[in-house]
Design an enzyme around this catalytic site. Sequence first.
Site, short mmCIF file in Angstrom:
data_model
loop_
_atom_site.label_atom_id
_atom_site.label_comp_id
_atom_site.label_asym_id
_atom_site.label_seq_id
_atom_site.Cartn_x
_atom_site.Cartn_y
_atom_site.Cartn_z
N PHE A 62 0.84 -1.18 0.00
CA PHE A 62 0.00 0.00 0.00
C PHE A 62 0.88 1.24 0.00
O PHE A 62 2.07 1.16 0.27
CB PHE A 62 -0.94 -0.01 1.22
CG PHE A 62 -2.39 0.17 0.84
CD1 PHE A 62 -3.10 1.27 1.26
CD2 PHE A 62 -3.03 -0.77 0.05
CE1 PHE A 62 -4.43 1.44 0.91
CE2 PHE A 62 -4.36 -0.61 -0.30
CZ PHE A 62 -5.06 0.51 0.14
N GLN A 87 -7.21 15.60 2.88
CA GLN A 87 -6.58 14.69 1.91
C GLN A 87 -7.39 14.58 0.62
O GLN A 87 -8.58 14.27 0.64
CB GLN A 87 -6.42 13.31 2.50
CG GLN A 87 -5.67 12.37 1.55
CD GLN A 87 -5.33 11.05 2.22
OE1 GLN A 87 -6.16 10.20 2.39
NE2 GLN A 87 -4.06 10.90 2.59
N HIS A 120 -7.61 12.28 -2.40
CA HIS A 120 -7.22 10.94 -2.83
C HIS A 120 -6.85 10.96 -4.30
O HIS A 120 -7.59 11.55 -5.10
CB HIS A 120 -8.37 9.97 -2.58
CG HIS A 120 -7.99 8.53 -2.70
ND1 HIS A 120 -7.71 7.93 -3.91
CD2 HIS A 120 -7.82 7.57 -1.77
CE1 HIS A 120 -7.40 6.67 -3.72
NE2 HIS A 120 -7.46 6.42 -2.43
N LEU A 169 -14.65 6.68 -5.13
CA LEU A 169 -13.28 6.29 -4.87
C LEU A 169 -12.88 5.02 -5.62
O LEU A 169 -13.60 4.04 -5.62
CB LEU A 169 -13.16 6.02 -3.36
CG LEU A 169 -11.83 5.48 -2.88
CD1 LEU A 169 -10.77 6.55 -3.02
CD2 LEU A 169 -11.94 5.04 -1.43
N GLU A 203 -6.91 2.56 -3.50
CA GLU A 203 -5.45 2.49 -3.63
C GLU A 203 -5.00 1.05 -3.86
O GLU A 203 -3.90 0.80 -4.36
CB GLU A 203 -4.84 3.02 -2.33
CG GLU A 203 -3.36 3.22 -2.37
CD GLU A 203 -2.92 4.23 -1.33
OE1 GLU A 203 -3.26 5.41 -1.52
OE2 GLU A 203 -2.30 3.84 -0.35
N ARG A 255 -0.09 9.70 -0.48
CA ARG A 255 -1.20 10.22 -1.27
C ARG A 255 -1.07 11.67 -1.68
O ARG A 255 -1.43 12.03 -2.80
CB ARG A 255 -2.50 10.04 -0.51
CG ARG A 255 -2.93 8.60 -0.50
CD ARG A 255 -4.17 8.42 0.29
NE ARG A 255 -4.57 7.01 0.26
CZ ARG A 255 -5.63 6.55 0.88
NH1 ARG A 255 -6.40 7.37 1.58
NH2 ARG A 255 -5.93 5.27 0.82
N HIS A 277 -11.20 13.49 0.05
CA HIS A 277 -11.44 12.14 0.55
C HIS A 277 -11.48 12.01 2.05
O HIS A 277 -12.28 11.26 2.61
CB HIS A 277 -10.34 11.23 -0.02
CG HIS A 277 -10.41 9.81 0.43
ND1 HIS A 277 -11.51 9.02 0.21
CD2 HIS A 277 -9.52 9.03 1.09
CE1 HIS A 277 -11.29 7.83 0.71
NE2 HIS A 277 -10.10 7.79 1.26
N ARG A 337 -2.42 11.26 5.56
CA ARG A 337 -2.67 9.92 6.09
C ARG A 337 -2.24 8.87 5.05
O ARG A 337 -2.51 9.02 3.86
CB ARG A 337 -4.15 9.76 6.40
CG ARG A 337 -4.51 8.33 6.81
CD ARG A 337 -5.96 8.24 7.23
NE ARG A 337 -6.89 8.31 6.12
CZ ARG A 337 -7.11 7.34 5.25
NH1 ARG A 337 -6.43 6.22 5.31
NH2 ARG A 337 -8.01 7.50 4.29
#
Lengths: 295, 317, 557
Positions: free
Chosen positions: C114, C227, C229, C239, C242, C273, C337, C372
């Site tokens: 990730f 954030q 995304h 969304l 990821e 991100r 996001h 994050r």
Amino acid sequence: MKYAFYPGCVSRGAAPELYTATIEVCKRLGIELDTQTMEGASCTGSGVLQEKNERLGDTLNARTFAMGENSGLPIMTICSTCQGVMSQAKARMTDVEYRESVNSDLSEENLEYKGQAEPRHLLWIIIEDIGIEKFKEKIVKPLTGLKIAPFYGCYIVRPSDALGFDENPERKHSLEMIIEAVGAEVADFPGKSACCGFPILTINEKNSMKMVSNHTLSAKKEGAVAMVTPCPLCHLNLDGYQPTASKQVGQPIDLPILHLPQLIGLALGIDPKSLKLNQHIVNTEKVVSALALTP
Amino acid sequence: MDVDLNIARFNPDAEGKSPYRQEFNIEVNETDTVLDGLIKIREEVDGTLALRCSCRSAICGSCAMRVNGQAVLACNTKITDLVSNKNKSINVEPIGNMKIIKDLIVEFDTHWEKIKAIDPWIKTDSSPPEAEYIASNESMVELAGVMGCIQCGACVSDCTVLAVDETFLGPAALAKAYRFIADPRDEANSQRLKDLNEPSGIWDCTRCMQCVEVCPKGVDPMGRIMKLRDFAMEAGFKNTNGARHAEVFSEIIRNNGVLNEFWLPVKTFGMFNIPEMLKLAPIGLKMVMRGKMPPIFYEKIPGYKNITKLFEKTKVL
Amino acid sequence: MFDFDVIVMGAGLAGMRAALAASQNGSKVAVITKVYPVRSHSNAAQGGINAALTDRGDNWEDHAFDTIKGSDYLADQDAVEVMAKEAGSEVINMEHMGAAFNRDDQGRLGVRAFGGQREARTFFVADFTGQALLHVLHEQVLNSGVKVFEEWFVTSLIMQEGRCNGVVAMDMRTGELHVMRAKAVIIASGGVGRVFEPSTNALICTGDGIALGYRAGAGIMDMEMVQYHPTTLKNNGALMSEAARGEGAHLLNSEGERFMERYAPNMMELASRDVVSRSEQTEINEGRGIDGCVLLDARHLGEKLINERLSQIRQLGIDFAGKDMVTDPVPIRPGMHYIMGGIKTDIDGQTSIPGLYGAGETACVSVHGGNRLGANSLLDTLVFGRRSGEHASEWVKNQTSASVDDSYSKTDREAIQNLLNRDKGEMFGQIRLNLGQTMNKHLAVYRDQNGMEQAKSDLIELKNRYSNVIVHDKNLIFNTNLIFTLELGFMLDCAETIILGALERKESRGAHTRTDMPDRDDKNWLKHIVVSQINGEPKVDYVPVNITKWQPQERKY
């Protein structure tokens, strides 16, 4: 047009009038039926066998498909349940690995399902192979003024992705097309694609009968003088158990239930007796005499 | 393009309290969904239109409603799929089999009661291991399939049994029950299957496939119910009409290749089940008189032995 | 009157985890949620949950460092250490509760890579991990003594002498307001997505809890850290997880170039991100986008893998962008996001107000600092949800019940009646849309002084319009019109804290990137910005960042 005729179990047992009517109608429509090829074919499993063992059901149907492929003839069904169960089996066996493992069980009989057989119901064959316009040309006794309620039977309308509705969208309203093509009017009612209750007849008769009375009474409310169904199992419940349903709901129903070939046969000018319309539990006199009155 | 949304409405605060219909004509984009249309109405035209919605991407399950007679999620139902040059009207109603609170909002209480009724939590007698339980990826993928259920209620809405019998547990609760029975970590299978074997449980499903057809997440509730029946029979719960029906059906096909509808109901109820035999008698009589009686002696198809062999190969019965 | 030891506002992952923990510790617990628990936005989290499992040779310190670097060094390191240390047991706990995590060949928990992490330590359930965990937690709540008030809407916190003693909440079914007393209230009501338009967030993410905390005088921290995304769909802001990049998908510009090579040559598409979003936005701004988007290309992953691990986002691409990722690249762009900021809490969820706790996206501990990492949010909700629940449950053992009566609902009742009585005014929809548009224009990936000042004055105007908002639906039963209007009020308050924080931070750090101040300034700005409302007026304070082991360095991927 020649087809390997797969009559299913019920048309040779508790609904022989369907078998007779089918033979009569196919003669008139120029549909040639080969009754030999499928002599050794088993029951499709009806969804009940699949409950116990889905793979066994698929194997039995693969066997039937292989027999059809060997004959070089397309397979014709006359029962919504047969059609649906076969279509679902076929859908599962598009996975080549699965199909091959099923075929390994059939190898002892020297049978191999190659993934080509496409069983189709008489209902679809008329629309797709004969064509609705050509079909109309054969009608000699249009059922003008008669309101007929369509009752499909779950297995010929769901699940839609196994039944080829994307490629053949007309299948979705095929029964209504036939009703209109024979000159009658469609009595549209909400339960036309719902369940007749046959599968739970021996398990929960109360619910089963409620389904019968709901659908027949709501069809009557729309002015239907008869209901037509392409499924003999639905017919067994809607016709055979109509008196029981009527008793449970405390209302008379008296709605004649016709098999698809019987409806077509009447419009083709075949006499009711040859179509075994006198072999129903719910008297079909009303429909027959209404027909006699129309010019 | 413009579209007519014909909405079934109900105002519980109104005098007289009757449901009514209201049609809204609105401008929408090519890619808009039914939900986009409904939100537009409530934000720009009529703020009193009440509906549940949240994620707009078919994950939360809030916006289940009946569109043109079938239960769907409004947020992934495209308007262009429903209209044509000839017809630009869309029918929107609350989902079925649930009591309407207001407009498109229905009571989910009974739904949650049924979910709770199947004890929806992992049950173990033994203590868990230090680390994770060891489990195959296949078993987890299978679980993930049925756990894709977002509790939207579409299957409950269109279930043909719930339409005639509200005591039926229903496709959502039964699919959830399957989630636990299929979970290798749950140790209460026997008790669960016993409970599901009761009236209004797994045997009351009429196999109409409505739930399979309308489920927006591919959960296949009916398929899970069928598996539960199989598990129940294998676990020895064979004393229901449903189990007997499946067993007898199987046995008849195995021995003869095709069905015999005389023996099927008789053996399902049990030949010595006098009350049921008495009920069957008049119907049977009528059928005999109409020439519809299936033969009492089994009719075996040519090559029936091959069928028997296939049953043996697949180890059924 | 309703009386509980602990009231939890919100039934997402953090809320339910807190409720379970408190209940297991002996408290009488109520959860108040404006939607059925399984509708909570936690269900939208797709990719997975991070944990360093030592029995695999992973190291919590590595996870902690990745998180701190990801945060652009704004995260409080003591909090990050707690989260990293407790991650393993949280994940195992969820597995024991029945989470259907993906497995490897040995039947042990499987991992995927990730963003922002050097080691693959993200545990997942296909591509709907959030939903999977949410439903499992809900199962446990059904089996506990926790009482859930479903479709109840909290209108205000009950404050007495600087202490929180409960909430006033509306039963949406009847429209009636109820006073609910509690010795502790845990706010776990999620983020503020709808303040921006578009956003990946659900319509229910309206910042209710953050606004309530703000109105009650609690410190609200790091709100400028919003954030964006990297991979969201253009049409509806949905969304695209990821996880796709975690499984190996590439990002391409209009020239077919894997442009991340130029921005983050080591981690490429799996850089953190904010870095990826900025890179995409730059490509788009410099003319190498297609229709305001770049492309997510997963074709080389193959249909089998996509069906097994990315089936949900494949369907999203088909349904909402008309592209099947098996055969086509999917156009995506950065979209709002998550908010790293929130109500300031310590590592046990305590806010600056006694009796008031916060957990999940609502809170700012801070573990995410300026940005994050993916799959850390699910972890945050469980670890700090549990800790808040445990701490609150212990704390209330030494508290006496306050004297609270029904008169506490009077203010809200009158305010609502006034709203309903108004027969002329503007509907909430346009105000909400304009708020979202202005925030997405001026408080997005790239910001500058002029833009943020514009947003500030826009907000004043929007608040004026809001004071004349009309509610068409005058009825009590399930008045969604009223609820949305009340939510808009919360959103406007949240927007205020975001704009204040953004104007205050005179540097670029994490998700807060100013084109007029593009460098990070550790000397002056290695600190948190806390906004609170004193007598209706906003006040700005600073709080130093807690540093334990890791000194801030230059952040390169």
